[in-house]
Scaffold this active site. Structure first.
Site, PDB file in Angstrom:
ATOM      1  N   CYS A  20      -7.063 -12.806  21.563  1.00 34.36           N
ATOM      2  CA  CYS A  20      -6.624 -12.262  20.226  1.00 34.36           C
ATOM      3  C   CYS A  20      -5.247 -11.315  20.096  1.00 34.36           C
ATOM      4  O   CYS A  20      -5.097  -9.760  19.943  1.00 34.36           O
ATOM      5  CB  CYS A  20      -7.393 -10.018  20.098  1.00 34.36           C
ATOM      6  SG  CYS A  20      -8.275  -9.656  21.690  1.00 34.36           S
ATOM      7  N   CYS A  79       0.823  -1.177   0.147  1.00 32.34           N
ATOM      8  CA  CYS A  79       0.109   0.032  -0.162  1.00 32.34           C
ATOM      9  C   CYS A  79       1.009   1.413  -0.432  1.00 32.34           C
ATOM     10  O   CYS A  79       1.727   1.400   0.865  1.00 32.34           O
ATOM     11  CB  CYS A  79      -1.053   0.188   1.026  1.00 32.34           C
ATOM     12  SG  CYS A  79      -2.002   1.737   1.534  1.00 32.34           S
ATOM     13  N   ASP A  92     -12.963 -15.643  26.307  1.00 34.82           N
ATOM     14  CA  ASP A  92     -12.574 -14.706  24.977  1.00 34.82           C
ATOM     15  C   ASP A  92     -12.772 -12.968  25.570  1.00 34.82           C
ATOM     16  O   ASP A  92     -13.155 -12.505  24.650  1.00 34.82           O
ATOM     17  CB  ASP A  92     -13.709 -14.671  23.837  1.00 34.82           C
ATOM     18  CG  ASP A  92     -13.090 -13.896  22.564  1.00 34.82           C
ATOM     19  OD1 ASP A  92     -12.323 -13.458  22.450  1.00 34.82           O
ATOM     20  OD2 ASP A  92     -14.670 -13.670  21.738  1.00 34.82           O
ATOM     21  N   GLU A  96     -20.980 -10.745  30.140  1.00 30.59           N
ATOM     22  CA  GLU A  96     -20.319  -9.665  29.271  1.00 30.59           C
ATOM     23  C   GLU A  96     -20.552  -8.274  30.353  1.00 30.59           C
ATOM     24  O   GLU A  96     -21.416  -7.508  31.049  1.00 30.59           O
ATOM     25  CB  GLU A  96     -21.090  -9.016  27.814  1.00 30.59           C
ATOM     26  CG  GLU A  96     -20.872  -8.227  27.238  1.00 30.59           C
ATOM     27  CD  GLU A  96     -19.093  -7.399  27.160  1.00 30.59           C
ATOM     28  OE1 GLU A  96     -18.646  -8.902  26.308  1.00 30.59           O
ATOM     29  OE2 GLU A  96     -18.876  -6.722  27.487  1.00 30.59           O
TER      30      GLU A  96
HETATM   31  N1  SAH Z   1     -16.685 -12.574  22.209  1.00 25.94           N
HETATM   32  C1  SAH Z   1     -17.321 -11.851  21.970  1.00 25.94           C
HETATM   33  C2  SAH Z   1     -16.543 -10.407  22.163  1.00 25.94           C
HETATM   34  C3  SAH Z   1     -15.207 -10.476  22.991  1.00 25.94           C
HETATM   35  S1  SAH Z   1     -13.888  -9.232  22.539  1.00 25.94           S
HETATM   36  C4  SAH Z   1     -17.352 -12.219  20.229  1.00 25.94           C
HETATM   37  O1  SAH Z   1     -16.484 -12.472  19.836  1.00 25.94           O
HETATM   38  O2  SAH Z   1     -18.183 -11.059  19.880  1.00 25.94           O
HETATM   39  C5  SAH Z   1     -14.259  -9.223  24.481  1.00 25.94           C
HETATM   40  C6  SAH Z   1     -15.449  -8.221  25.180  1.00 25.94           C
HETATM   41  O3  SAH Z   1     -14.823  -8.229  27.134  1.00 25.94           O
HETATM   42  C7  SAH Z   1     -15.776  -7.128  25.148  1.00 25.94           C
HETATM   43  O4  SAH Z   1     -17.014  -7.213  24.766  1.00 25.94           O
HETATM   44  C8  SAH Z   1     -16.092  -6.661  26.264  1.00 25.94           C
HETATM   45  O5  SAH Z   1     -16.104  -5.393  26.493  1.00 25.94           O
HETATM   46  C9  SAH Z   1     -15.687  -7.628  27.236  1.00 25.94           C
HETATM   47  N2  SAH Z   1     -14.879  -7.410  28.680  1.00 25.94           N
HETATM   48  C10 SAH Z   1     -14.094  -6.205  28.615  1.00 25.94           C
HETATM   49  N3  SAH Z   1     -13.660  -6.867  29.650  1.00 25.94           N
HETATM   50  C11 SAH Z   1     -14.454  -7.857  30.784  1.00 25.94           C
HETATM   51  C12 SAH Z   1     -14.903  -8.031  32.101  1.00 25.94           C
HETATM   52  N4  SAH Z   1     -13.990  -7.440  33.694  1.00 25.94           N
HETATM   53  N5  SAH Z   1     -15.805  -8.903  32.853  1.00 25.94           N
HETATM   54  C13 SAH Z   1     -16.621  -8.907  31.627  1.00 25.94           C
HETATM   55  N6  SAH Z   1     -16.542  -8.989  30.041  1.00 25.94           N
HETATM   56  C14 SAH Z   1     -15.551  -7.657  29.285  1.00 25.94           C
END
Ligand code: SAH
Length: 395
Positions: A346, A14, A319, A271
């Site tokens: 991630c 790019c 996740d 969440e």
């Molecule tokens: N599993 C989902 C989102 C993953 S991203 C998917 O695949 O689409 C990570 C997520 O963790 C986000 O939505 C974020 O808001 C949440 N998160 C961050 N800290 C957290 C905590 N202490 N307790 C619960 N959720 C949390």
């Protein structure tokens, strides 16, 4: 992260890479990028077990289903749209990007060209004058539905009807147009207020056989092709059946939990973000699932309460965000002793830190599967299967 000097260079590299900074690996061929990611996973994770071959993308271009452009003017007054130069608030003009959806990019360029005719001024951050700050386009990969969000500095948009009609005439594929109002001096793109200018204010898309509602603010995975592979891998590792009790921790809008609920006996999701939990509950209804429940709480607090109440799960999906999980969550997870943990990460660095804890507390890593969710960037996603030792945990 540095790259080696003897790399084979990408013929599609790019021209804006240095200024934009979003695609750290774009000067390598895709094959080389995958090798780089594989090597990185091996350095960080091989002490826990064999790292499977990374699942790459067949066509690693134009995969982003969500495109966001900042609007402004050059010193000479020319209207530009694009991304902020890395580390600054100067806009780098971008008409098309190798990672972004082609239709979304075209819509943004056409909006830019329409602005003078409709006397729409771009917002000036320094002076606090003008109107249009950003345009956000989301496109359903399976449904083809397209949402355009115009982010204005105020709700005063006199030409809104004529402008929307002209935009729809140019792009009949657009299914909804939303005005988001963001008057604040902030780095956040979207403000709190919204006015639907056309359609129903959201789009829907299908992922792994479930339908998800995507509103301007809701989080949705940006690479649906690879997300299907990642979730498919996570389900394969979990080996669910109608008797399985599942916890989906850090569940976002419920994507993993709802895909699991098609096979599992019951699913609980937790969440922290209340908007995401609302979306998860409405997605649950939308898909007619009666075996899933979603709760808004910190995953660590929630897990501790479940463990103290003697709640048991067969499989826990986790996740967490890039910062990884918390000690509280991991310790309560170990105390509640599910047979299997499927960790979706991630960030392989925080993953290695958390696996270290879990493997010292009674779990064994059985599989490590990297998936390339973000070609051309240095981000790495992994699905890891952990299984509890027969003798239980050594707390
Ligand atoms: N599993 C989902 C989102 C993953 S991203 C998917 O695949 O689409 C990570 C997520 O963790 C986000 O939505 C974020 O808001 C949440 N998160 C961050 N800290 C957290 C905590 N202490 N307790 C619960 N959720 C949390």
């Amino acid at each position: 992260m540095s790259q080696t000097s003897n790399i084979k260079t990408n013929p599609n590299a790019c021209p804006l890479a240095k200024k934009c900074g979003g695609c750290q690996l774009q000067n390598m061929t895709y094959d080389r990028q995958l090798k780089w990611k594989q090597a990185r996973c091996e350095i960080l994770l091989k002490k826990f077990g064999k790292v499977e071959k990374i699942i790459g993308m067949e066509n690693p271009y134009n995969y982003r289903n969500k495109v966001q452009a900042a609007f402004g003017r050059t010193k000479s007054g020319k209207i530009i749209s694009g991304v902020y130069q890395s580390g600054s608030h100067r806009i780098v003009s971008v008409d098309n990007c190798m990672t972004e959806d082609i239709i979304a990019d075209k819509i943004i360029v056409d909006i830019r060209e329409m602005l003078p005719k409709f006397k729409i001024w771009t917002y000036d951050e320094d002076k606090g004058t003008g109107f249009l700050r950003h345009v956000l386009v989301k496109r359903g990969f399976t449904s083809g539905e397209v949402m355009v969000v115009l982010v204005g500095a105020s709700g005063y948009f006199p030409m809104k009807k004529k402008f929307t009609a002209a935009l729809l005439e140019k792009h009949p594929e657009i299914t909804t147009v939303v005005l988001n109002i963001n008057p604040k001096d902030t780095n956040l793109v979207l403000g709190d207020r919204e006015e639907v200018l056309y359609g129903n204010g959201y789009i829907e898309d299908t992922l792994c056989g479930c339908v998800f509602r995507i509103s301007p603010k809701s989080f949705y995975q940006i690479n649906p092709v690879q997300t299907e592979k990642l979730y498919g891998k996570a389900m394969e590792l979990a080996e669910l059946n109608e008797n399985t009790g599942v916890l989906d921790a850090y569940c976002g809008i419920g994507t993993i939990g709802l895909v699991a609920a098609k096979t599992a006996g019951r699913v609980i999701g937790v969440e922290l973000n209340p908007d995401a939990v609302k979306d998860a509950i409405s997605n649950c209804k939308r898909n007619g699932m009666d075996n899933a429940r979603f709760y808004c709480a910190d995953a660590g607090d929630f897990m501790q309460e479940l463990a103290e109440n003697g709640e048991r799960f067969d499989v826990v999906f986790m996740d967490p965000p890039r910062s990884g999980s918390s000690k509280k969550f991991i310790e309560s997870l170990v105390a509640s002793a599910p047979k299997k943990v499927v960790y979706i990460s991630c960030n392989p660095e925080t993953l290695a830190r958390d696996l270290n804890l879990l493997t010292h507390k009674g779990y064994k890593v059985k599989k490590i599967c990297p998936v390339d969710m973000f070609p051309h960037t240095n981000h790495i996603e992994c699905a890891v299967l952990l299984v509890r030792h027969n003798g239980g945990c050594s707390l």
